[in-house]
Enzyme design. Structure first.
Site, PDB file in Angstrom:
ATOM      1  N   CYS A 197     103.478  71.957   1.763  1.00 22.80           N
ATOM      2  CA  CYS A 197     104.519  71.517   2.686  1.00 22.80           C
ATOM      3  C   CYS A 197     104.756  70.032   2.437  1.00 22.80           C
ATOM      4  O   CYS A 197     104.117  69.433   1.590  1.00 22.80           O
ATOM      5  CB  CYS A 197     104.067  71.713   4.123  1.00 22.80           C
ATOM      6  SG  CYS A 197     103.559  73.401   4.478  1.00 22.80           S
ATOM      7  N   ARG A 214     109.314  70.749  -1.954  1.00 27.76           N
ATOM      8  CA  ARG A 214     107.960  71.181  -1.577  1.00 27.76           C
ATOM      9  C   ARG A 214     107.967  72.397  -0.655  1.00 27.76           C
ATOM     10  O   ARG A 214     106.924  72.963  -0.344  1.00 27.76           O
ATOM     11  CB  ARG A 214     107.220  70.039  -0.861  1.00 27.76           C
ATOM     12  CG  ARG A 214     107.042  68.800  -1.710  1.00 27.76           C
ATOM     13  CD  ARG A 214     106.327  67.709  -0.923  1.00 27.76           C
ATOM     14  NE  ARG A 214     104.966  68.079  -0.628  1.00 27.76           N
ATOM     15  CZ  ARG A 214     103.925  67.855  -1.411  1.00 27.76           C
ATOM     16  NH1 ARG A 214     104.106  67.251  -2.565  1.00 27.76           N
ATOM     17  NH2 ARG A 214     102.715  68.226  -1.054  1.00 27.76           N
ATOM     18  N   TRP A 272     106.418  75.149   3.791  1.00 29.69           N
ATOM     19  CA  TRP A 272     106.296  76.264   2.854  1.00 29.69           C
ATOM     20  C   TRP A 272     105.261  77.152   3.517  1.00 29.69           C
ATOM     21  O   TRP A 272     104.086  76.806   3.577  1.00 29.69           O
ATOM     22  CB  TRP A 272     105.839  75.742   1.500  1.00 29.69           C
ATOM     23  CG  TRP A 272     105.466  76.793   0.509  1.00 29.69           C
ATOM     24  CD1 TRP A 272     104.217  77.241   0.215  1.00 29.69           C
ATOM     25  CD2 TRP A 272     106.345  77.521  -0.343  1.00 29.69           C
ATOM     26  NE1 TRP A 272     104.282  78.199  -0.760  1.00 29.69           N
ATOM     27  CE2 TRP A 272     105.567  78.388  -1.127  1.00 29.69           C
ATOM     28  CE3 TRP A 272     107.730  77.515  -0.527  1.00 29.69           C
ATOM     29  CZ2 TRP A 272     106.112  79.247  -2.073  1.00 29.69           C
ATOM     30  CZ3 TRP A 272     108.275  78.373  -1.467  1.00 29.69           C
ATOM     31  CH2 TRP A 272     107.474  79.229  -2.224  1.00 29.69           C
ATOM     32  N   ASN A 315      99.909  69.597   6.179  1.00 28.61           N
ATOM     33  CA  ASN A 315     100.079  70.229   4.871  1.00 28.61           C
ATOM     34  C   ASN A 315      98.688  70.643   4.413  1.00 28.61           C
ATOM     35  O   ASN A 315      97.800  69.801   4.327  1.00 28.61           O
ATOM     36  CB  ASN A 315     100.702  69.218   3.894  1.00 28.61           C
ATOM     37  CG  ASN A 315     100.712  69.722   2.467  1.00 28.61           C
ATOM     38  OD1 ASN A 315     100.699  70.920   2.231  1.00 28.61           O
ATOM     39  ND2 ASN A 315     100.723  68.807   1.517  1.00 28.61           N
ATOM     40  N   GLY A 316      98.500  71.936   4.138  1.00 31.42           N
ATOM     41  CA  GLY A 316      97.193  72.413   3.708  1.00 31.42           C
ATOM     42  C   GLY A 316      96.839  73.694   4.433  1.00 31.42           C
ATOM     43  O   GLY A 316      97.712  74.366   4.990  1.00 31.42           O
ATOM     44  N   GLU A 365     101.034  86.208 -22.332  1.00 38.00           N
ATOM     45  CA  GLU A 365     101.602  85.168 -21.474  1.00 38.00           C
ATOM     46  C   GLU A 365     101.913  83.905 -22.291  1.00 38.00           C
ATOM     47  O   GLU A 365     102.953  83.268 -22.087  1.00 38.00           O
ATOM     48  CB  GLU A 365     100.632  84.872 -20.324  1.00 38.00           C
ATOM     49  CG  GLU A 365     101.036  83.764 -19.382  1.00 38.00           C
ATOM     50  CD  GLU A 365     102.416  83.917 -18.753  1.00 38.00           C
ATOM     51  OE1 GLU A 365     103.039  84.970 -18.869  1.00 38.00           O
ATOM     52  OE2 GLU A 365     102.888  82.923 -18.160  1.00 38.00           O
ATOM     53  N   LYS A 406     105.652  82.206 -22.598  1.00 35.71           N
ATOM     54  CA  LYS A 406     105.912  80.801 -22.246  1.00 35.71           C
ATOM     55  C   LYS A 406     106.633  80.108 -23.386  1.00 35.71           C
ATOM     56  O   LYS A 406     107.618  79.418 -23.190  1.00 35.71           O
ATOM     57  CB  LYS A 406     104.601  80.036 -21.978  1.00 35.71           C
ATOM     58  CG  LYS A 406     103.894  80.217 -20.682  1.00 35.71           C
ATOM     59  CD  LYS A 406     104.602  79.732 -19.457  1.00 35.71           C
ATOM     60  CE  LYS A 406     105.560  80.775 -18.960  1.00 35.71           C
ATOM     61  NZ  LYS A 406     105.130  81.685 -17.964  1.00 35.71           N
ATOM     62  N   GLU A 435     110.311  81.436 -23.983  1.00 39.38           N
ATOM     63  CA  GLU A 435     111.320  81.208 -22.939  1.00 39.38           C
ATOM     64  C   GLU A 435     111.735  79.755 -22.822  1.00 39.38           C
ATOM     65  O   GLU A 435     112.873  79.472 -22.457  1.00 39.38           O
ATOM     66  CB  GLU A 435     110.873  81.766 -21.580  1.00 39.38           C
ATOM     67  CG  GLU A 435     109.781  80.997 -20.895  1.00 39.38           C
ATOM     68  CD  GLU A 435     109.443  81.545 -19.509  1.00 39.38           C
ATOM     69  OE1 GLU A 435     110.350  81.940 -18.777  1.00 39.38           O
ATOM     70  OE2 GLU A 435     108.245  81.569 -19.178  1.00 39.38           O
ATOM     71  N   HIS A 460      98.169  96.973 -38.559  1.00 39.22           N
ATOM     72  CA  HIS A 460      98.999  98.172 -38.457  1.00 39.22           C
ATOM     73  C   HIS A 460     100.484  97.837 -38.526  1.00 39.22           C
ATOM     74  O   HIS A 460     101.331  98.636 -38.127  1.00 39.22           O
ATOM     75  CB  HIS A 460      98.670  98.925 -37.162  1.00 39.22           C
ATOM     76  CG  HIS A 460      97.245  99.369 -37.103  1.00 39.22           C
ATOM     77  ND1 HIS A 460      96.735 100.336 -37.931  1.00 39.22           N
ATOM     78  CD2 HIS A 460      96.203  98.929 -36.347  1.00 39.22           C
ATOM     79  CE1 HIS A 460      95.443 100.499 -37.680  1.00 39.22           C
ATOM     80  NE2 HIS A 460      95.098  99.647 -36.727  1.00 39.22           N
ATOM     81  N   LYS A 494     115.139  81.486 -11.885  1.00 41.99           N
ATOM     82  CA  LYS A 494     113.796  81.505 -11.296  1.00 41.99           C
ATOM     83  C   LYS A 494     113.533  82.823 -10.581  1.00 41.99           C
ATOM     84  O   LYS A 494     112.444  83.375 -10.662  1.00 41.99           O
ATOM     85  CB  LYS A 494     113.640  80.322 -10.327  1.00 41.99           C
ATOM     86  CG  LYS A 494     112.243  80.167  -9.757  1.00 41.99           C
ATOM     87  CD  LYS A 494     111.227  79.817 -10.840  1.00 41.99           C
ATOM     88  CE  LYS A 494     109.802  79.847 -10.359  1.00 41.99           C
ATOM     89  NZ  LYS A 494     108.850  79.991 -11.479  1.00 41.99           N
TER      90      LYS A 494
HETATM   91  C1  F6R Z   1     108.317  83.588 -16.805  1.00 47.21           C
HETATM   92  C2  F6R Z   1     108.651  83.993 -15.456  1.00 47.21           C
HETATM   93  C3  F6R Z   1     109.216  85.351 -15.249  1.00 47.21           C
HETATM   94  C4  F6R Z   1     108.777  85.922 -13.901  1.00 47.21           C
HETATM   95  C5  F6R Z   1     109.493  87.250 -13.631  1.00 47.21           C
HETATM   96  C6  F6R Z   1     109.004  87.876 -12.348  1.00 47.21           C
HETATM   97  O1  F6R Z   1     107.767  82.309 -16.846  1.00 47.21           O
HETATM   98  O2  F6R Z   1     108.495  83.242 -14.528  1.00 47.21           O
HETATM   99  O3  F6R Z   1     108.878  86.206 -16.277  1.00 47.21           O
HETATM  100  O4  F6R Z   1     107.394  86.094 -13.920  1.00 47.21           O
HETATM  101  O5  F6R Z   1     110.872  87.042 -13.555  1.00 47.21           O
HETATM  102  O6  F6R Z   1     109.221  87.047 -11.260  1.00 47.21           O
HETATM  103  P1  F6R Z   1     108.438  87.248  -9.922  1.00 47.21           P
HETATM  104  O7  F6R Z   1     107.009  87.006 -10.174  1.00 47.21           O
HETATM  105  O8  F6R Z   1     109.049  86.239  -8.985  1.00 47.21           O
HETATM  106  O9  F6R Z   1     108.681  88.654  -9.465  1.00 47.21           O
END
Ligand code: F6R
Length: 607
Positions: free
Chosen positions: A2, A27, A74, A100-101, A480, A484, A487, A503, A602
């Protein structure tokens, strides 16, 4: 995570608080609120939603007070609502607190205070504090705060205001950030400098255990016992945009660095001395013992956390686990039964594919356990049980701290199930508890080596393809790492279970092609070495990630990045950190938009 802003001085406090909170909206923006002292009483305005709602309500009121505290929320304990918004007050309306916490022992404090007749209005952990102050106050606010804080377990940055002593704001910090801004005849308090940069660039950065008594004319810093302490004045040079990112160039870098804190918060109150307590999971021990199967559904990074979860749950709790892309789940006619458990993982809690999979599982009658970062999100609302990851808002599109806290949540769940089912013995459990508690510190040591990864990143940034290989849990982390990298740097990256190389994918390995080889799993280390040698025989460029103390791997790889050793179940949390840095620095070297990669969003709320 927060945000807090407070003001005391010669200006009208309300506009200073509103403007400060607007700057802290990154935040959190579940709700906002301000409190000041008006006609000898605490006066509050708070509302669910963004700070603009509160701003609209106070517009034209021209409140004269020159002292106040503000908060942007938050949500953690208690869904976003007007009543759960901060600041919180006591029964008498004399004490207001912005926090906050997480107060881990709030349930027992609340029960104790309720027994003494205190009436609680909200579902938050924070509200125990104003009631505690009401109980302890005997004409000395600072003394009462000191006594109240001594009763708290958990993390907190606190701003406290009382109508009994309106000439001061009391601040306390433990494990949540707080800075005191120094002005002329006015002083400030904020979660970070962004909120107060307009007024001052001179701040004290409070450290754990610090208390500050802030008046218009001065700031007194003490430790918890009231002994005076000295802190250097820090002069902030950052521009406002950089300040919002905590001085980092990008949100992604800031969020990578927030992982020790996020892991601590996610463990807080859950890892007890010898058992796991998951307050929002109410599956009975009988049901856990009889669970025939678990399905994990998620997308993207959350799916990768699920892949690691499969290894960990099967290993520790001996329950078969299937992991599905949420986008595929409904269409493959899964053999799901009402007695199965479905774990839905989603940082945002709003991903359309994940919601659709959740609803499909509900239609069948299965129980849904959500792992999500957003209180009150659609996933959280529709699930039967929830484990919140306390990562705080994740702004960068590329997920970092959400992933590590998701994996940690899955490990804690597996440990919990394993203990209930009797599939792990006391020694194994002890070893895991110790390892989990050590994680934040171990992540810190990796963060300190970021420049070593930058050097590697600069070497591979101009390649066209990068491959990631790993076995067992390392395969999950490799997936993963590749996501990263692709993307945010637009570099073609693929991950393979290392044994699969021969293979097919081995055909792609030619002179100088970078291969990130994750070699942290002792039980398959020899096999992994063979895979590394397969790559070297085709003149690939091997960058190994290995456990500290492994001197052998350097004989085979071109570069080695060492990470601290941990138990198998927790290893993905450490292995992924250098891969996050690698993606970040390659993206920088290629001139990409780190925080907002092309074509991505996002939260993906369309199917
Ligand atoms: C990659 C990333 C996406 C999300 C995916 C699912 O860095 O952030 O692959 O993981 O869009 O999103 P959530 O977890 O919000 O359902």
């Amino acid at each position: 995570m927060c945000g807090i802003v407070s003001y005391i001085g010669h200006r009208k406090a309300v506009p200073v608080l509103i403007e400060g909170l607007e700057k802290l909206e990154y935040r959190g923006y579940d709700s906002a609120g301000i409190a000041t002292v008006l006609d000898g009483r605490i006066w509050c305005e708070k509302a669910v939603g963004r700070i603009s709602v509160v701003a609209g309500r106070v517009e034209g009121k021209n409140i004269p007070s020159a002292v106040g505290i503000g908060h942007i929320r938050w949500a953690t304990h208690g869904r976003p609502s007007d009543i759960n918004s901060h600041p919180h007050t006591d029964c008498s309306g004399r004490f207001a607190v912005a926090h906050n916490g997480i107060i881990e022992n709030f349930a027992e404090l609340k029960a104790e205070l309720q027994e003494k007749g205190h009436e609680f209005k909200s579902q938050t952990d924070t509200e125990v504090l104003p009631h505690l102050l009401e109980e302890l106050y005997q004409g000395d606010l600072v003394g009462a705060v000191r006594q109240a804080v001594a009763r708290l377990e958990g993390s907190y940055a606190l701003a406290i205001l009382s109508s009994e002593e309106p000439d001061k704001i009391v601040a306390v910090r433990k494990d949540s950030p707080l800075v005191v801004g120094l002005g002329q005849g006015e002083n400030f308090l904020a979660s970070d400098v962004t909120a107060i940069l307009e007024y001052t660039r001179d701040v004290y950065i409070l450290e754990n255990g610090d208390m500050a008594v802030i008046t218009a004319d001065g700031v007194q810093l003490t430790d918890r016992e009231g002994l005076p302490i000295q802190r250097e004045i820090f002069h902030v040079e950052w521009d406002p945009v950089r300040a919002e990112k905590g001085g980092y160039d990008h949100f992604m870098l800031k969020e990578i660095h927030e992982q020790p804190r996020a892991l601590c918060d996610t463990m807080a109150g859950r890892l007890k001395t010898d058992h796991v307590e998951l307050a929002e999971v109410s599956i009975s021990p009988e049901t856990i013992k009889a669970l025939p199967k678990i399905f994990i559904v998620a997308c993207g990074t959350s799916y990768h956390a699920g892949m690691v979860g499969k290894y960990v749950i099967e290993k520790l709790a001996r329950i078969p686990v299937e992991v599905d892309f949420a986008s595929e789940f409904r269409y493959r006619d899964p053999m799901l039964k009402p007695e199965d458990l479905v774990i839905v993982i989603s940082q945002s809690g709003e991903t359309a594919d994940t919601m659709a999979a959740l609803r499909e599982a509900k239609r069948v009658g299965s129980r849904i356990l959500a792992i999500t970062n957003v209180v009150g999100s659609s996933v959280a609302r529709e699930a039967d049980d929830i484990i919140y990851t306390w990562a705080g808002p994740e702004i960068s599109v590329a997920s970092t701290k959400a992933y590590t806290t998701q994996v940690l949540s899955l490990v804690m769940l597996a440990l919990y199930f394993g203990q209930v089912r009797g599939t792990i013995n006391h020694e194994e459990a002890e070893e895991l508890f110790t390892a989990l508690r050590l994680l934040p510190e171990q992540v810190e040591t990796i963060l300190e080596q970021a420049t070593a990864i930058k050097t590697i990143a600069d070497k591979i940034a101009q390649n066209e393809h990068v491959f990631f290989i790993g076995r067992s849990i390392d395969h999950g982390a490799a997936l993963e790492g590749a996501l990263k990298l692709k993307e945010i740097s637009y570099l073609h990256a693929e991950a393979y279970a290392a044994g699969e190389l021969k293979h097919g994918p081995l055909a792609l390995i030619t002179n100088g092609v970078p291969v990130i080889a994750l070699a942290t799993q002792d039980d398959v280390y020899d096999k992994m070495l063979s895979n590394i040698q397969e790559v070297k025989a085709r003149e690939g460029y091997v960058i190994a990630v290995a456990n500290e103390g492994n001197e052998d791997v350097a004989n085979f790889a071109d570069e080695v990045f060492y990470i601290p050793r941990t138990v198998k179940a927790a290893s993905a949390i450490l292995t992924v950190i250098p891969l996050q840095f690698l993606a970040y620095y390659v993206s920088l070297a290629r001139g990409c938009d780190v925080d907002k990669p092309r074509n991505l969003a996002k939260s993906v709320t369309v199917e």
